[in-house]
Design a protein around this motif. Structure first.
Motif, mmCIF file in Angstrom:
data_model
loop_
_atom_site.group_PDB
_atom_site.id
_atom_site.type_symbol
_atom_site.label_atom_id
_atom_site.label_comp_id
_atom_site.label_asym_id
_atom_site.label_seq_id
_atom_site.Cartn_x
_atom_site.Cartn_y
_atom_site.Cartn_z
ATOM 1 N N VAL A 92 3.198 -3.727 -6.092
ATOM 2 C CA VAL A 92 2.164 -3.068 -5.360
ATOM 3 C C VAL A 92 1.767 -3.959 -4.033
ATOM 4 O O VAL A 92 1.590 -3.529 -2.905
ATOM 5 N N GLU A 93 1.662 -5.432 -4.164
ATOM 6 C CA GLU A 93 1.572 -6.194 -3.288
ATOM 7 C C GLU A 93 2.608 -5.994 -2.087
ATOM 8 O O GLU A 93 2.317 -6.072 -0.750
ATOM 9 N N GLN A 94 4.017 -5.978 -2.468
ATOM 10 C CA GLN A 94 4.857 -5.545 -1.629
ATOM 11 C C GLN A 94 4.453 -4.489 -0.762
ATOM 12 O O GLN A 94 4.988 -4.515 0.509
ATOM 13 N N ALA A 95 4.212 -3.547 -1.433
ATOM 14 C CA ALA A 95 4.002 -2.151 -0.599
ATOM 15 C C ALA A 95 2.911 -2.416 0.368
ATOM 16 O O ALA A 95 3.057 -2.079 1.702
ATOM 17 N N TRP A 96 1.748 -3.250 0.143
ATOM 18 C CA TRP A 96 0.711 -3.449 0.936
ATOM 19 C C TRP A 96 1.233 -4.614 1.903
ATOM 20 O O TRP A 96 0.831 -4.137 3.310
ATOM 21 N N LEU A 97 2.168 -5.303 1.757
ATOM 22 C CA LEU A 97 2.555 -6.280 2.546
ATOM 23 C C LEU A 97 3.447 -5.450 3.770
ATOM 24 O O LEU A 97 3.228 -5.796 4.631
ATOM 25 N N ALA A 98 4.103 -4.853 3.422
ATOM 26 C CA ALA A 98 4.764 -3.805 4.193
ATOM 27 C C ALA A 98 3.762 -3.005 5.387
ATOM 28 O O ALA A 98 4.097 -3.233 6.469
ATOM 29 N N VAL A 99 2.760 -2.580 4.756
ATOM 30 C CA VAL A 99 1.575 -2.070 5.714
ATOM 31 C C VAL A 99 1.261 -2.926 6.730
ATOM 32 O O VAL A 99 1.140 -2.970 7.838
ATOM 33 N N ARG B 265 2.398 -6.001 7.928
ATOM 34 C CA ARG B 265 3.533 -6.596 8.264
ATOM 35 C C ARG B 265 4.167 -5.707 9.641
ATOM 36 O O ARG B 265 4.369 -6.195 10.618
ATOM 37 N N ASP B 266 3.662 -4.429 9.492
ATOM 38 C CA ASP B 266 3.703 -3.562 10.440
ATOM 39 C C ASP B 266 2.546 -2.429 10.504
ATOM 40 O O ASP B 266 2.685 -1.353 10.743
ATOM 41 N N PRO B 267 1.540 -3.110 11.159
ATOM 42 C CA PRO B 267 0.359 -2.213 11.249
ATOM 43 C C PRO B 267 0.471 -1.078 12.338
ATOM 44 O O PRO B 267 -0.324 -0.061 12.198
ATOM 45 N N GLN B 268 1.261 -1.255 13.271
ATOM 46 C CA GLN B 268 1.459 -0.157 14.229
ATOM 47 C C GLN B 268 2.115 0.966 13.709
ATOM 48 O O GLN B 268 1.815 2.178 13.834
ATOM 49 N N LEU C 239 -7.008 1.656 5.891
ATOM 50 C CA LEU C 239 -7.768 1.796 4.719
ATOM 51 C C LEU C 239 -7.695 0.569 4.014
ATOM 52 O O LEU C 239 -8.755 0.201 3.400
ATOM 53 N N GLY C 240 -6.657 -0.312 4.161
ATOM 54 C CA GLY C 240 -6.894 -1.775 3.586
ATOM 55 C C GLY C 240 -7.820 -2.248 3.816
ATOM 56 O O GLY C 240 -8.633 -3.110 3.009
#
Length: 294
Positions: A214-221, A223-226, A234-235
């Motif tokens: 789950v952390e990896q999924a949030w990290l993907a978000v 790391r690429d907020p655009q 949301l985070g």
């Protein structure tokens, strides 16, 4: 002969209302006997007669008003949380953001409310405490629904409401339903992020367990907020909310310690010792941990 265009005295102008008609109109505007008034709309007769001190202590009114107003704010908080969670489940993030921001502001109100209760000194509280019986904020069903809605599930917390089947039904529904965070993770999965099925199709009554996936999924978000701008927002809304909730818990602990020290709570809890344990509860763990790992 007077000029035909000369202004006439106001009193002779038939369009000018007389003082008597003005008074009559004002009285009519102030007559609420045939329409809904401010007090009618807000049910103030019921609200303002709901404070019924049991002790002769002057400060019991403060204690009652503090807790009643907190319950009103919690009612609004649940209203907003339920709606925000439903919007997230439908991929409608913009209205959810507004509602979550409002919940954070409500938490700020609840934080500042402790400043007022903290004006009660230990002798003042001791004068009224014997009249409280076993009543305790620990028994607030709305607070329990908020905890469950935010993901802090604990089956033992159903028991304080067992004496009221109607309230137990409400609390149990919150206990069994997906939390705000559960719906956020399901949204990430729908957007193609690698959230494991163990966290999207689980028994939602069980306590949440943090996951590296789950952390990896949030990290993907993050790391690429655009690319994931609305999920990134949301985070941050969730972070704001938990930040405000932590402040509320902290002020709760310090106020209780200031007023009663380390005495046991009226509801049988450990008082300050119990509340301090609650400070360690993390609602959205991966969103906090990713800040270290970015």
């Amino acid at each position: 002969m007077p000029c035909p265009h000369a202004p006439q005295p106001a009193g002779n102008d038939p369009a000018t209302p007389s003082p008597e008609s003005i008074v009559h109109e004002e009285r009519a505007q102030l007559d609420f006997s045939r329409s809904m008034s401010y007090g009618d709309y807000l049910q103030l007769d019921a609200v303002l007669t709901a404070q019924k001190p049991l002790s002769p202590a002057h400060d019991e009114m403060l204690f009652i008003v503090q807790h009643q107003t907190s319950e009103l704010w919690m009612k609004l908080m649940l209203h907003e949380l339920h709606a925000a969670t439903a919007h997230i489940a439908r991929d409608e993030l913009q209205p959810a953001f507004k509602m979550l921001a409002r919940v954070s502001k409500i938490m700020e109100q609840l934080v500042h409310a402790w400043d007022v209760l903290a004006t009660m000194t230990p002798p003042e509280y001791s004068a009224m405490r014997p009249y409280l019986g076993q009543s305790s904020g620990f028994q607030s069903y709305q607070y329990r629904c908020i905890e469950f809605a935010l993901g802090n599930k604990n089956a033992a917390m159903l028991q304080p409401h067992a004496h009221r089947p109607d309230l137990l039904t409400l609390v149990r529904a919150a206990y069994e339903a997906p939390s705000l965070y559960d719906e956020a993770l399901r949204l990430l999965a729908r957007r193609g992020l690698p959230v494991p099925a163990s966290h999207t199709a689980r028994d939602f009554s069980l306590p949440y367990e943090a996951s590296d996936a789950v952390e990896q999924a949030w990290l993907a978000v993050y790391r690429d907020p655009q690319k994931y701008w609305d999920l990134y927002q949301l985070g941050e809304e969730l972070t704001d909310l938990e930040d405000a909730f932590r402040l509320w818990r902290f002020r709760h602990v310090t106020t209780v310690e200031r007023v009663i020290g380390f005495k046991r709570g009226t509801g049988g809890t450990g008082g300050v010792s119990y509340l301090r344990k609650m400070l360690d509860v993390v609602l959205f763990p991966e969103i906090w941990k990713l800040r270290t790992d970015l």
